[in-house]
Design an enzyme around this catalytic site. Structure first.
Site, PDB file in Angstrom:
ATOM      1  N   ASP A 134       0.986  -1.227  -0.037  1.00 18.13           N
ATOM      2  CA  ASP A 134      -0.165  -0.087   0.044  1.00 18.13           C
ATOM      3  C   ASP A 134       0.679   1.327  -0.024  1.00 18.13           C
ATOM      4  OD1 ASP A 134      -2.294   1.590   0.448  1.00 18.13           O
ATOM      5  OD2 ASP A 134      -2.983  -0.083   1.739  1.00 18.13           O
ATOM      6  N   ASP A 236      -2.780   4.650  -2.722  1.00 25.00           N
ATOM      7  CA  ASP A 236      -3.899   5.250  -1.706  1.00 25.00           C
ATOM      8  C   ASP A 236      -4.260   6.567  -2.022  1.00 25.00           C
ATOM      9  OD1 ASP A 236      -5.219   4.793   1.240  1.00 25.00           O
ATOM     10  OD2 ASP A 236      -4.014   6.899   1.073  1.00 25.00           O
ATOM     11  N   GLU A 290      -6.414   3.373  -5.997  1.00 21.45           N
ATOM     12  CA  GLU A 290      -7.668   3.332  -4.866  1.00 21.45           C
ATOM     13  C   GLU A 290      -8.737   4.485  -5.541  1.00 21.45           C
ATOM     14  OE1 GLU A 290      -7.667   5.387  -1.472  1.00 21.45           O
ATOM     15  OE2 GLU A 290      -9.082   4.067  -0.529  1.00 21.45           O
ATOM     16  N   HIS A 356     -10.789  -2.821   4.444  1.00 20.06           N
ATOM     17  CA  HIS A 356     -10.540  -1.906   5.733  1.00 20.06           C
ATOM     18  C   HIS A 356     -11.327  -0.704   6.207  1.00 20.06           C
ATOM     19  CE1 HIS A 356      -8.046   0.321   3.309  1.00 20.06           C
ATOM     20  NE2 HIS A 356      -7.549   0.956   4.315  1.00 20.06           N
ATOM     21  N   ASP A 357     -11.851  -0.057   4.851  1.00 25.89           N
ATOM     22  CA  ASP A 357     -12.740   1.170   4.980  1.00 25.89           C
ATOM     23  C   ASP A 357     -14.177   1.130   5.348  1.00 25.89           C
ATOM     24  OD1 ASP A 357     -10.413   2.749   5.125  1.00 25.89           O
ATOM     25  OD2 ASP A 357     -10.439   2.749   2.897  1.00 25.89           O
TER      26      ASP A 357
HETATM   27  C1  NOJ Z   1      -7.531   5.550   2.249  1.00 18.30           C
HETATM   28  C2  NOJ Z   1      -7.452   4.220   2.931  1.00 18.30           C
HETATM   29  O1  NOJ Z   1      -7.968   3.266   2.546  1.00 18.30           O
HETATM   30  C3  NOJ Z   1      -7.929   4.702   4.201  1.00 18.30           C
HETATM   31  O2  NOJ Z   1      -7.975   3.818   5.245  1.00 18.30           O
HETATM   32  C4  NOJ Z   1      -7.082   6.042   4.805  1.00 18.30           C
HETATM   33  O3  NOJ Z   1      -7.734   6.398   5.978  1.00 18.30           O
HETATM   34  C5  NOJ Z   1      -7.296   7.086   3.648  1.00 18.30           C
HETATM   35  N1  NOJ Z   1      -7.152   6.539   2.341  1.00 18.30           N
HETATM   36  C6  NOJ Z   1      -6.304   8.239   4.129  1.00 18.30           C
HETATM   37  O4  NOJ Z   1      -4.860   7.663   3.914  1.00 18.30           O
END
Ligand code: NOJ
Length: 580
Positions: A134, A236, A290, A356-357
């Site tokens: 990542d 990311d 992403e 994970h989000d």
């Molecule tokens: C996307 C990531 O998936 C997330 O977990 C993160 O909080 C934000 N970008 C900021 O990096």
């Protein structure tokens, strides 16, 4: 839209503002060249996503770590997956659990050492599993040496590594921050009497991609990991890296088209092309974006082969669909079908329902009530593993892990949840409503420790876990599911194998059937003379489907009820793949 990422804060804000979370202006691109014969390992791969903090703790400090992952490599291999996407493992003060990097070429102390990393990579490669890192370079931590230098004075050589606005010029135009307590992306810093920009938390200052020196530092850091032999990069929040740095005032209603104003700036493709030249072109790596802006044109712009930027889009539109109040299956079908058609001939995308989000897949898109959790988990895994595009399975979804639904704010850890709670508190928001909202949406639902067995703390740690374990671990855990032939886990393995054995499920043409059926998602996948029919009942009731084919003549390859003969009346959450 990007806002889906940070569901707690943004969806809550959006529901109050009444803004729509659907992407707009989506139109499939027409400049198409056939590339279905263009086979690539990363198209055929099944990706397993590991949030290291939550996977396995090896030293009893309550935090998952690299040695923990190493101890579970045989488990990962047993899933049949080909690659692991590892969330950030770099040094970090953990304001956002590793998405605030203080040293890109070192390992976070909680997770172990560089030797552990090398051993992990070796162990994965020995098992023929690839590793995707990542890369978090829209922002760094405010504890990164670059930022410490940058904030120290206006003339420091690192000043231009970040975005600064001198206070003598007055307050800069408003920018929304996704994680800030005040939603304000400009933070005043007295050291140099200036504001710095942070689209995420105050501890995540945005890097200035317009500075070529910064860009070269990033590329060299990426080459450091590629030289170690990693097999891919997930970028990311990269759409945010390119922005209008004159920071003009936004028009009213800008939040409806968030990405257009905040991100996807005119230099985005220059940066990606340069990154490709400087890094990707020198290695055989898979690269994932992403989010991909607002539209399919944005996505294509980043991933079409002939553009030499990235390999794979990771679109967000469908993650928005599942809401606390439920969702429309017709809408889900329409969105996936639209995105599939956009990549039918050119470019490639990821297929996923969780990460994970997000809160747990089964709790959002399926049904986590005891009667249906297992069936609907299997049905959803049948879905992601039978669509075109690279499937991503988030850790625990192979077991049907479900939301923890914490009710006390003290149980949460996620910066987005905690800061939005504070925001609501300070602005007189409805905290009861907010807590109900986060119980369903918070990212922490997807981050509770992996449920290995029925020992205390689910066998995740011998210490106190950093986030509470979901109490249902005594019933839902890997050890129990290993023993049960029809468990979610074993079903997942069968479904992965089915995909790997049948290129039609990877490359085959997708055709939606019974389009207006509000309960059943039905489609075919067709490739080189073979044809597969997938029927998925997304509801808790029996549902009829009209496929227009005689399914009794087909061969049932997998069914989550274990049936070998099926009809056009599907049982609750029934999933079946039939070869016609
Ligand atoms: C996307 C990531 O998936 C997330 O977990 C993160 O909080 C934000 N970008 C900021 O990096």
């Amino acid at each position: 839209m990007k806002k889906t990422l940070y569901s707690t804060a943004f969806l809550f804000a959006a529901s109050l503002l009444g803004t729509s979370c659907n992407s707009s202006g989506t139109k499939a691109t027409t400049t198409i060249s056939k590339d279905s014969s263009n086979k690539k390992w990363w198209k055929e791969a099944v990706v397993y996503q590991i949030y290291p903090r939550s996977f396995k703790d090896s030293d009893g400090d309550g935090i998952g770590d690299l040695k923990g992952i190493i101890s579970k490599l045989d488990y990962i291999k047993s899933l049949g997956v080909d690659a692991v996407w590892l969330n950030p493992i770099y040094s970090s003060p953990n304001d956002d659990n590793g998405y605030d990097v203080s040293d890109y070429q070192n390992i976070m102390e909680d997770f172990g050492t560089m030797e552990d990393f090398d051993a992990l990579l070796k162990g994965m490669h020995e098992r023929n599993i690839k590793l995707v890192m990542d890369i978090v370079v829209n922002h760094s931590s405010d504890e990164h040496e670059w930022f410490k230098q940058s904030r120290s004075s206006k003339t420091n050589p690192y000043r231009n590594y970040y975005h600064w606005w001198d206070a003598e010029r007055g307050k800069p135009n408003y920018r929304y921050s996704l994680f800030d307590v005040n939603h304000d992306a400009w933070k005043y810093d007295s050291a140099s009497n200036a504001y710095y920009l942070h689209y995420f938390s105050q501890k995540q200052p945005d890097l200035n991609w317009e500075n070529p020196k910064l860009r070269q530092e990033i590329y060299s850091m990426m080459r450091f990991w590629a030289d170690k032999g990693v097999d891919g990069f997930r970028l990311d929040a990269f759409g945010f890296a390119a922005k209008d740095t004159s920071f003009p005032a936004f028009p009213k209603g800008f939040e409806k088209n968030f990405m257009q104003y905040y991100a996807m700036g005119p230099h985005l493709h220059d940066y990606l092309k340069e990154m490709n030249q400087e890094v990707f072109s020198k290695y055989n790596v898979m690269t994932v974006a992403e989010g991909t802006g607002n539209t399919m044109e944005d996505a294509h712009g980043m991933v079409d082969e002939d553009r030499k930027e990235l390999n794979m889009a990771y679109p967000f539109e469908w993650v928005d669909i599942a809401r606390p109040e439920g969702y429309s299956i017709l809408h889900l079908k329409q969105v996936f079908t639209k995105w599939d058609s956009a990549f039918a001939d050119k470019g490639w995308m990821a297929v996923f329902l969780a990460n994970h989000d997000q809160a747990r897949m089964v709790s959002r898109f399926g049904n986590d009530k005891p009667a249906f959790r297992e069936l609907s988990s299997k049905m959803l895994n049948t879905f992601i593993l039978s669509m075109r595009g690279t499937p991503y399975c988030y850790l625990g979804d192979e077991l049907g892990m479900s939301n923890a639904y914490f009710s006390a704010i003290e149980d949460y850890n996620d910066v987005a949840t905690l800061n939005e709670y504070e925001h609501q508190k300070q602005t007189g928001g409805d905290l009861k409503k907010f807590m109900q909202h986060v119980a369903f949406t918070s990212r922490d639902n997807g981050r509770t420790p992996f449920q290995w067995d029925s020992a205390v703390h689910a066998g995740f740690t011998t210490g106190k876990p950093w986030l509470k374990t979901n109490p249902n671990y005594t019933m839902i855990n890997a050890a129990a599911q290993e023993k049960e032939a029809n468990s979610c886990l074993n079903y997942f393995r069968k479904m992965v194998k089915l995909r790997k054995d049948n290129p039609a499920l990877v490359y085959g043409k997708y055709t939606l059937l019974d389009k207006d059926n509000p309960a059943v998602y039905a489609y075919t996948r067709e490739h080189e003379g073979r044809k597969f029919l997938v029927l998925l009942n997304f509801t808790a009731k029996d549902a009829n489907v009209k496929t227009g084919v005689d399914i009794s003549k087909g061969k049932v390859l997998i069914n989550n009820y274990g049936a070998t003969v099926v009809s056009e009346i599907l049982k609750p959450y029934e999933a079946v793949v039939i070869e016609l």
